[in-house]
Design a protein around this motif. Structure first.
Motif, short mmCIF file in Angstrom:
data_model
loop_
_atom_site.label_atom_id
_atom_site.label_comp_id
_atom_site.label_asym_id
_atom_site.label_seq_id
_atom_site.Cartn_x
_atom_site.Cartn_y
_atom_site.Cartn_z
N PRO A 1 -42.34 59.24 75.31
CA PRO A 1 -41.32 58.21 75.06
C PRO A 1 -40.49 58.56 73.83
O PRO A 1 -41.01 58.98 72.79
CB PRO A 1 -42.16 56.95 74.83
CG PRO A 1 -43.39 57.18 75.64
CD PRO A 1 -43.68 58.64 75.50
N GLY A 2 -39.17 58.39 73.99
CA GLY A 2 -38.24 58.76 72.93
C GLY A 2 -37.59 60.10 73.20
O GLY A 2 -36.52 60.41 72.65
N GLY A 3 -38.20 60.92 74.06
CA GLY A 3 -37.62 62.21 74.45
C GLY A 3 -36.93 62.07 75.79
O GLY A 3 -37.35 61.29 76.64
N SER A 4 -35.86 62.83 76.01
CA SER A 4 -35.09 62.73 77.25
C SER A 4 -35.31 63.91 78.18
O SER A 4 -34.68 64.00 79.23
CB SER A 4 -33.59 62.62 76.92
OG SER A 4 -33.15 63.76 76.20
#
Length: 427
Positions: free
Chosen positions: A381-384
């Motif tokens: 989460p927080g990474g794309s």
């Protein structure tokens, strides 16, 4: 006879397996490892293992692991042959085809791409056998065996091998929530599975009813076809070819099964023409970027073109805008249809080339079709960062080189240099 045999956590070099196969003689194979029917379950080691840490660059990669194996001695060619007193010596015997074995992995009957080769390499390493790791097939026509007969008697002249079959799964890098609530990237077992077929080196020989041979061996399999004890086996005959009831029945059964399969294929109803499916799409719109670079996925302007890397300036008609539709999630992995805002089509691998390595990705009328469904492996989460896998073919999506106009294609193992990892960026 079948016995359970666990698949070891072994890992062998594919090159070594091929080299060993070339060096191994058929006599050595028979005496060193009497062939028995064996079944095995659980997993064989791959380059990675489930639960092992991975990085965002691994999101677009895929590795096989072996789930089950079965090894069965199989006679590919056979002929009953009667040798009388005075006719001993060298004979050239034309055998008849009993079984044809073709190497395959999943959809791929041509063993294209590294995933299929790695899968078969893992099979050989797990079983300690030298198996075929590229496409080949045993002969489907009559074949000759040259053999020296030193004693009179009723012989079964044969060619045979160990047929190796089983199932495989695949490992993928994906986000995993840990016991303390934090997230990490780890290799996990994917949803895709498939089956494989291969075989060991061929051996040829001759065997009599009275010969003592190892149970479960290829030679014993040939001896069984002699139908020992029958009138054919015990009666006096002129030298040469002698029919066998078991051989005739085996060949008849094989021909009957082949005809039935051909008939089913010939009479099967054609797939219905694609119809537009009612999609439940999320409201968010995304671009699929090459990380840190300006090119992203753009749907084709022409129906016979593919999805290519383009700049957003080129795709002002929303051809670079995608929505996730009919989204489901299982064990942290998303499954979705990719709908394009610009042309209204859904991303798909063309059915006619779906079994090919580096088949290109395109768009088509949206329908209920696994070729239009994709597994999405995500960064923490927080990474794309994401990796994408086609549900039907099992292959990962990527590009061969970073260049404007470069096609997005499928690669069975993904792009091992990390170029199959993309950024899913909300517009």
């Amino acid at each position: 006879m079948r016995r359970k045999r666990p698949v070891g956590r072994l890992r062998g070099s594919i090159t070594a397996i091929v080299s060993a196969a070339a060096a191994l003689t058929t006599v050595g194979l028979t005496t060193a490892q009497p062939a028995t029917a064996e079944a095995a379950t659980t997993t064989a080691a791959s380059a990675v293992s489930a639960g092992q840490a991975c990085t965002a660059a691994d999101l677009g990669k895929r590795h096989p692991f072996i789930k089950t194996t079965e090894v069965v001695p199989t006679i590919t060619h056979f002929k009953g042959w009667y040798v009388t007193q005075g006719t001993t010596g060298s004979h050239t015997v034309t055998t008849s085809t009993q079984t044809t074995i073709s190497v395959s992995v999943g959809l791929n009957a041509n063993i294209q791409g590294s995933f299929a080769v790695e899968t078969l390499g893992d099979v050989g390493a797990a079983l300690g056998l030298n198996v075929q790791v590229d496409y080949s097939s045993t002969s489907s026509v009559s074949d000759t065996v040259n053999w020296s007969f030193y004693q009179p008697g009723y012989y079964g002249v044969y060619k045979g091998t160990k047929k190796v079959t089983g199932t495989y799964g695949s490992l993928h890098c994906n986000r995993v929530q840990q016991g303390d609530g934090s997230w990490a990237l780890k290799w996990i077992e994917g949803a895709d599975t498939g089956s494989y077929t291969t075989y060991t080196a061929l051996e040829e020989g001759a065997v009599r009813c009275e010969d003592k041979v190892p149970a479960g061996s290829i030679m014993r399999k040939a001896q069984d076809l002699l139908d020992c004890g029958s009138a054919t086996a015990t009666a006096e005959h002129p030298a040469g070819s002698v029919p066998s009831a078991k051989v005739d029945k085996a060949r008849h059964d094989a021909e009957k099964a082949a005809k039935a399969e051909k008939s089913v294929k010939a009479t099967a109803s054609p797939a219905p023409a694609g119809t537009r499916a009612a999609l439940n799409c999320q409201s968010d719109v995304y671009r699929i970027h090459v990380p840190g670079k300006p090119l992203n996925w753009s749907a084709p302007l022409l129906a016979n073109d593919g999805i290519r890397l383009r700049t957003s300036n080129f795709t002002s008609a929303h051809l670079d805008n995608w929505r996730l539709c009919n989204v489901t999630e299982r064990n942290g992995v998303l499954e979705a249809t990719l709908w394009n805002w610009g042309n209204g089509g859904c991303a798909t691998i063309p059915a006619g080339i779906a079994n090919q390595e580096q088949a290109y990705l395109t768009t088509a009328t949206c329908g209920e079709d696994d070729l239009q469904r994709f597994y999405i492996y995500r960064d923490v989460p927080g990474g794309s960062r994401i990796g994408l896998q086609n549900k039907y073919t099992g292959s990962m999506l990527g590009h061969d080189r970073y260049a404007d106009g470069e096609l997005i294609c499928q690669y069975s193992s993904g792009r091992q240099d990390g170029t199959g990892t993309y950024d899913l960026v909300k517009v």
